[in-house]
Design a protein around this motif. Structure first.
Motif, PDB file in Angstrom:
ATOM      1  N   THR A 182     -40.459 111.912 -15.557  1.00  0.00           N
ATOM      2  CA  THR A 182     -41.291 113.004 -15.047  1.00  0.00           C
ATOM      3  C   THR A 182     -42.683 113.013 -15.666  1.00  0.00           C
ATOM      4  N   GLY A 183     -42.874 112.250 -16.736  1.00  0.00           N
ATOM      5  CA  GLY A 183     -44.211 112.145 -17.330  1.00  0.00           C
ATOM      6  C   GLY A 183     -45.082 111.141 -16.612  1.00  0.00           C
ATOM      7  N   TYR A 184     -44.447 110.126 -16.054  1.00  0.00           N
ATOM      8  CA  TYR A 184     -45.196 109.103 -15.302  1.00  0.00           C
ATOM      9  C   TYR A 184     -44.241 108.530 -14.264  1.00  0.00           C
ATOM     10  N   TRP A 185     -44.331 109.049 -13.040  1.00  0.00           N
ATOM     11  CA  TRP A 185     -43.343 108.775 -12.005  1.00  0.00           C
ATOM     12  C   TRP A 185     -43.161 107.284 -11.726  1.00  0.00           C
ATOM     13  N   ASP A 186     -44.243 106.507 -11.892  1.00  0.00           N
ATOM     14  CA  ASP A 186     -44.148 105.086 -11.572  1.00  0.00           C
ATOM     15  C   ASP A 186     -43.280 104.307 -12.552  1.00  0.00           C
ATOM     16  N   ASN A 187     -42.903 104.938 -13.647  1.00  0.00           N
ATOM     17  CA  ASN A 187     -41.977 104.298 -14.582  1.00  0.00           C
ATOM     18  C   ASN A 187     -40.515 104.499 -14.178  1.00  0.00           C
ATOM     19  N   SER A 188     -40.277 105.270 -13.135  1.00  0.00           N
ATOM     20  CA  SER A 188     -38.915 105.570 -12.707  1.00  0.00           C
ATOM     21  C   SER A 188     -38.208 104.300 -12.203  1.00  0.00           C
ATOM     22  N   LEU A 189     -36.878 104.313 -12.333  1.00  0.00           N
ATOM     23  CA  LEU A 189     -36.065 103.154 -11.968  1.00  0.00           C
ATOM     24  C   LEU A 189     -34.930 103.579 -11.039  1.00  0.00           C
ATOM     25  N   TRP A 190     -34.454 102.640 -10.237  1.00  0.00           N
ATOM     26  CA  TRP A 190     -33.345 102.963  -9.365  1.00  0.00           C
ATOM     27  C   TRP A 190     -32.601 101.697  -8.947  1.00  0.00           C
ATOM     28  N   VAL A 191     -31.380 101.858  -8.466  1.00  0.00           N
ATOM     29  CA  VAL A 191     -30.639 100.774  -7.827  1.00  0.00           C
ATOM     30  C   VAL A 191     -29.687 101.408  -6.821  1.00  0.00           C
ATOM     31  N   ASN A 192     -29.527 100.734  -5.694  1.00  0.00           N
ATOM     32  CA  ASN A 192     -28.711 101.241  -4.595  1.00  0.00           C
ATOM     33  C   ASN A 192     -27.623 100.203  -4.296  1.00  0.00           C
ATOM     34  N   TYR A 205     -28.997  93.755   3.001  1.00  0.00           N
ATOM     35  CA  TYR A 205     -27.697  94.390   3.253  1.00  0.00           C
ATOM     36  C   TYR A 205     -26.921  94.574   1.948  1.00  0.00           C
ATOM     37  N   HIS A 206     -26.858  93.542   1.109  1.00  0.00           N
ATOM     38  CA  HIS A 206     -26.183  93.701  -0.182  1.00  0.00           C
ATOM     39  C   HIS A 206     -26.927  92.960  -1.300  1.00  0.00           C
ATOM     40  N   ASP A 207     -28.258  92.965  -1.222  1.00  0.00           N
ATOM     41  CA  ASP A 207     -29.044  92.224  -2.214  1.00  0.00           C
ATOM     42  C   ASP A 207     -29.167  92.957  -3.557  1.00  0.00           C
ATOM     43  N   GLN A 208     -28.723  94.223  -3.630  1.00  0.00           N
ATOM     44  CA  GLN A 208     -28.764  94.935  -4.902  1.00  0.00           C
ATOM     45  C   GLN A 208     -27.381  95.037  -5.562  1.00  0.00           C
ATOM     46  N   LEU A 209     -26.383  94.437  -4.943  1.00  0.00           N
ATOM     47  CA  LEU A 209     -25.019  94.567  -5.451  1.00  0.00           C
ATOM     48  C   LEU A 209     -24.869  93.977  -6.846  1.00  0.00           C
ATOM     49  N   GLN A 210     -25.402  92.786  -7.068  1.00  0.00           N
ATOM     50  CA  GLN A 210     -25.257  92.163  -8.377  1.00  0.00           C
ATOM     51  C   GLN A 210     -26.010  92.934  -9.444  1.00  0.00           C
ATOM     52  N   ALA A 211     -27.198  93.449  -9.087  1.00  0.00           N
ATOM     53  CA  ALA A 211     -27.960  94.252 -10.052  1.00  0.00           C
ATOM     54  C   ALA A 211     -27.192  95.520 -10.411  1.00  0.00           C
ATOM     55  N   TRP A 212     -26.595  96.162  -9.427  1.00  0.00           N
ATOM     56  CA  TRP A 212     -25.777  97.355  -9.676  1.00  0.00           C
ATOM     57  C   TRP A 212     -24.606  97.021 -10.581  1.00  0.00           C
ATOM     58  N   THR A 213     -23.968  95.886 -10.299  1.00  0.00           N
ATOM     59  CA  THR A 213     -22.813  95.461 -11.106  1.00  0.00           C
ATOM     60  C   THR A 213     -23.222  95.174 -12.552  1.00  0.00           C
ATOM     61  N   ASP A 214     -24.409  94.558 -12.738  1.00  0.00           N
ATOM     62  CA  ASP A 214     -24.876  94.193 -14.073  1.00  0.00           C
ATOM     63  C   ASP A 214     -25.514  95.351 -14.833  1.00  0.00           C
ATOM     64  N   GLY A 215     -25.708  96.484 -14.165  1.00  0.00           N
ATOM     65  CA  GLY A 215     -26.354  97.622 -14.822  1.00  0.00           C
ATOM     66  C   GLY A 215     -27.872  97.537 -14.799  1.00  0.00           C
ATOM     67  N   ASP A 216     -28.429  96.692 -13.937  1.00  0.00           N
ATOM     68  CA  ASP A 216     -29.879  96.561 -13.831  1.00  0.00           C
ATOM     69  C   ASP A 216     -30.438  97.569 -12.828  1.00  0.00           C
ATOM     70  N   GLN A 217     -31.741  97.815 -12.931  1.00  0.00           N
ATOM     71  CA  GLN A 217     -32.422  98.716 -11.996  1.00  0.00           C
ATOM     72  C   GLN A 217     -33.789  98.149 -11.637  1.00  0.00           C
ATOM     73  N   PHE A 218     -34.408  98.734 -10.609  1.00  0.00           N
ATOM     74  CA  PHE A 218     -35.697  98.268 -10.118  1.00  0.00           C
ATOM     75  C   PHE A 218     -36.747  99.358 -10.252  1.00  0.00           C
ATOM     76  N   PRO A 219     -38.007  98.974 -10.510  1.00  0.00           N
ATOM     77  CA  PRO A 219     -39.079  99.987 -10.562  1.00  0.00           C
ATOM     78  C   PRO A 219     -39.280 100.616  -9.192  1.00  0.00           C
ATOM     79  N   PHE A 220     -39.649 101.910  -9.206  1.00  0.00           N
ATOM     80  CA  PHE A 220     -39.948 102.559  -7.929  1.00  0.00           C
ATOM     81  C   PHE A 220     -41.043 101.825  -7.170  1.00  0.00           C
TER      82      PHE A 220
END
Length: 220
Positions: A182-192, A205-220
């Motif tokens: 909330t201090g700098y929104w562009d630092n936010s991370l997510w994975v779907n 279609y499922h290109d984020q599955l491995q990242a989700w499984t590994d506990g990784d996230q992507f910058p907004f």
């Protein structure tokens, strides 16, 4: 609980330096989960009807933590053995032996080869084109490959398994993970999971599955 033979104690020994993390590559995590399932089965399945069997969530961790201080609690007794009254130590011993046997049968006789992800796998099924009634080619296109998954019912990385059925595959987990800065929104991370597209021919279609499984996230 003392297990006499080195074979029986091999799984128990893994817990001595375990970091308590349910990592997909951890042999100790696999042994803990199997033993946990068997403790609940031996303790409660003979008293409770199928619809209310323990699901292995944190509620049951509290219940069993309290029961460990009561070695003659009536729930420890197996009601099917009419002339024998089992105690806490007997249940724990049998649960650990059962866990050793289960992992030997399902994974390997060598504990070094055990890993939680061999048992705790995420199998996503499309409710439209990936069900059993769909043609095999559609199921192949619609359902991503099974992936070894970290986490557990009892951890922050919540990937629950159906302990009430005696199984350890992933039953549910977060469809979306997000960390908001909330201090700098562009630092936010997510994975779907499994991806941002619902179209089976899309690259997303499922290109984020491995990242989700590994506990990784992507910058907004």
């Amino acid at each position: 609980i003392h297990l006499e033979s080195d074979w029986d104690a091999a799984g128990q020994n893994l817990l001595s330096d375990w970091d308590s993390r349910m990592s997909s590559h951890s042999p100790a995590a696999a042994y803990f989960a199997s033993a946990w399932n068997h403790v609940m089965q031996l303790t409660f399945w003979d008293e409770l009807p199928e619809g209310v069997r323990p699901d292995g969530t944190s509620r049951w961790l509290v219940v069993l933590s309290q029961m460990l201080n009561d070695p003659t609690n009536t729930f420890w007794d197996d009601r099917s053995t009419l002339d024998v009254t089992e105690s806490r130590d007997e249940v724990l011993r049998v649960a650990m032996l059962d866990a050793r046997n289960e992992l030997t049968t399902r994974v390997s006789s060598n504990p070094v080869d055990w890993h939680w992800g061999a048992l705790h796998q995420l199998r996503l099924i499309s409710p439209v084109t990936g069900v059993d009634s769909s043609p095999r080619i559609m199921r192949w296109l619609s359902n991503p490959p099974a992936t070894a998954t970290s986490g557990s019912t009892l951890s922050v990385n919540s990937t629950a398994w159906p302990a009430a059925l005696g199984e350890m595959g992933v039953m549910n987990g977060p469809a979306f993970r997000v960390v908001m800065d909330t201090g700098y929104w562009d630092n936010s991370l997510w994975v779907n999971v499994p991806g941002n597209s619902g179209h089976i021919r899309s690259a997303h279609y499922h290109d984020q599955l491995q990242a989700w499984t590994d506990g990784d996230q992507f910058p907004f």
